[in-house]
Write an enzyme that holds these catalytic residues in place. Structure first.
Site, PDB file in Angstrom:
ATOM      1  N   LYS A  53     -26.380 -43.176  -4.797  1.00  0.00           N
ATOM      2  CA  LYS A  53     -27.230 -41.992  -4.887  1.00  0.00           C
ATOM      3  C   LYS A  53     -28.409 -41.891  -3.744  1.00  0.00           C
ATOM      4  O   LYS A  53     -28.675 -41.112  -2.894  1.00  0.00           O
ATOM      5  CB  LYS A  53     -27.598 -41.074  -6.255  1.00  0.00           C
ATOM      6  CG  LYS A  53     -26.576 -40.669  -6.797  1.00  0.00           C
ATOM      7  CD  LYS A  53     -26.756 -40.508  -8.611  1.00  0.00           C
ATOM      8  CE  LYS A  53     -25.531 -40.083  -9.258  1.00  0.00           C
ATOM      9  NZ  LYS A  53     -25.901 -39.713 -10.468  1.00  0.00           N
ATOM     10  N   GLN A  97     -30.567 -40.877 -14.761  1.00  0.00           N
ATOM     11  CA  GLN A  97     -29.039 -41.544 -15.057  1.00  0.00           C
ATOM     12  C   GLN A  97     -28.730 -41.516 -16.436  1.00  0.00           C
ATOM     13  O   GLN A  97     -29.233 -41.955 -17.250  1.00  0.00           O
ATOM     14  CB  GLN A  97     -28.783 -42.554 -14.273  1.00  0.00           C
ATOM     15  CG  GLN A  97     -27.179 -43.087 -14.185  1.00  0.00           C
ATOM     16  CD  GLN A  97     -26.454 -42.283 -13.277  1.00  0.00           C
ATOM     17  OE1 GLN A  97     -26.801 -41.444 -12.445  1.00  0.00           O
ATOM     18  NE2 GLN A  97     -25.346 -42.149 -13.471  1.00  0.00           N
ATOM     19  N   ASP A 120     -29.508 -32.297 -11.248  1.00  0.00           N
ATOM     20  CA  ASP A 120     -28.409 -32.557 -11.799  1.00  0.00           C
ATOM     21  C   ASP A 120     -27.728 -31.091 -12.314  1.00  0.00           C
ATOM     22  O   ASP A 120     -26.291 -31.221 -12.746  1.00  0.00           O
ATOM     23  CB  ASP A 120     -28.532 -33.313 -12.854  1.00  0.00           C
ATOM     24  CG  ASP A 120     -27.951 -34.995 -12.683  1.00  0.00           C
ATOM     25  OD1 ASP A 120     -27.223 -34.874 -11.948  1.00  0.00           O
ATOM     26  OD2 ASP A 120     -28.694 -35.715 -13.357  1.00  0.00           O
TER      27      ASP A 120
HETATM   28  N1  GUN Z   1     -23.531 -40.052 -15.621  1.00  0.00           N
HETATM   29  C1  GUN Z   1     -22.348 -39.660 -15.228  1.00  0.00           C
HETATM   30  N2  GUN Z   1     -22.362 -38.696 -14.286  1.00  0.00           N
HETATM   31  C2  GUN Z   1     -23.724 -38.454 -14.091  1.00  0.00           C
HETATM   32  C3  GUN Z   1     -24.339 -37.290 -13.352  1.00  0.00           C
HETATM   33  O1  GUN Z   1     -23.615 -36.491 -12.746  1.00  0.00           O
HETATM   34  N3  GUN Z   1     -25.748 -37.251 -13.280  1.00  0.00           N
HETATM   35  C4  GUN Z   1     -26.377 -38.156 -14.398  1.00  0.00           C
HETATM   36  N4  GUN Z   1     -27.785 -38.050 -14.090  1.00  0.00           N
HETATM   37  N5  GUN Z   1     -25.628 -39.065 -14.965  1.00  0.00           N
HETATM   38  C5  GUN Z   1     -24.546 -39.258 -14.999  1.00  0.00           C
END
Ligand code: GUN
Length: 282
Positions: A53, A97, A120
């Site tokens: 990311k 996350q 998100d």
């Molecule tokens: N854990 C698995 N997929 C995601 C996501 O799209 N965003 C976040 N913040 N955590 C995750």
């Protein structure tokens, strides 16, 4: 019949190039979009995701901050960090996350993020906006799936879409997005009595469970579109999805590979949301 591939890497490259151009335009007006990524604990898969990311931010010209905290961090400390980022004008998107360590209440943490910075799309305000059709951030993985359907010119109106999985991150928002496009939507999950009977009726299948080999060729209607959201490892440690790719590609009309399918599009939509957040801050 051999299915056509929906190439998430190629679509991501195109989309990110467009995002990079829009970022450049914003920068010329004096604003650099910024994303803060918070990782708590030392889950190795999460560490890979957050690195990708942050890397994507660099590639599109955005500013990013990666905060890594030990699993011993308290919930109060994390909430304080989020509050600080909520009022930081150089940050337009905040991503915590998941999963978080067991002593934290993930929903409480998500609700602490300002909805304006909820790139998100997990905040209850974002979920409510998606459900009611109001403007708001859409969760990145299902949004990426919609972009993949759009990329092949797929008309969802009147089609039957079967979503396997009911998570807040993928299954439920995916169903809403498909519904907004006037598909007839069925959500299947672990208590579904006869999954195969459902998937055999599907024009579109979205597999989002996290179970290798869940969708096999005998479960797919010839010509169907199969989107594989799964992220699993096979017995050799190789990345694979929820769909038996080799078998299903002989039946389906379109299919997404793993890796190189939905995964890169998830990060691309995160970039798109962060750019939107920055543009909206003007
Ligand atoms: N854990 C698995 N997929 C995601 C996501 O799209 N965003 C976040 N913040 N955590 C995750």
């Amino acid at each position: 019949m051999t299915a056509q591939l929906i190439d998430g890497n190629a679509l991501s490259r195109e989309t990110r190039a467009d995002i990079a151009r829009r970022v450049q335009t914003l920068k010329e007006r004096g604003l650099t979009p910024g994303l803060a990524v918070i990782l708590v604990g030392d889950d190795p898969a999460s560490a890979v995701y957050v690195r990708n990311k942050v890397k994507a931010c660099g590639e599109t010209g955005m500013h990013s901050v990666l905060e890594t905290w030990p699993a011993s961090m308290t919930e109060a400390e994390l909430l304080a960090r989020i509050q600080a980022l909520n009022s930081d004008p150089s940050i337009h998107g905040i991503l915590v996350q998941l999963p978080l360590p067991g002593h934290m209440n993930a929903q409480k943490v998500i609700e602490a993020i300002s909805p304006d910075k909820d790139v998100d799309g997990f905040h209850v305000a974002s979920a409510g906006a998606l459900m009611t059709g109001l403007p708001g951030f859409w969760p990145c993985t299902p949004h990426g799936c919609m972009k993949m359907l759009e990329s092949i010119g797929y008309e969802l109106r009147g089609k039957h879409a079967v979503v396997i999985g009911r998570s807040n991150i993928v299954g439920k928002p995916m169903a809403m997005m498909l519904l907004h496009k006037s598909a007839t939507v069925t959500i299947c999950h672990s208590a579904t009595a006869d999954l195969k009977a459902m998937t055999l009726q599907a024009d579109v299948i979205v597999a989002a469970v996290g179970k290798r080999g869940l969708v096999t060729a005998d479960m797919v209607k010839p010509g169907a579109v199969v989107l594989d959201v799964g992220m699993n490892r096979d017995e050799h440690g190789k990345l694979c999805g929820d769909v038996d790719f080799a078998g299903v590609r002989e039946v389906a009309g379109w299919i997404t590979p793993v890796p190189g399918g939905v995964g890169p599009m998830t990060i691309t939509m995160l970039m798109a949301n962060t750019l939107d957040a920055a543009e909206q801050s003007l």
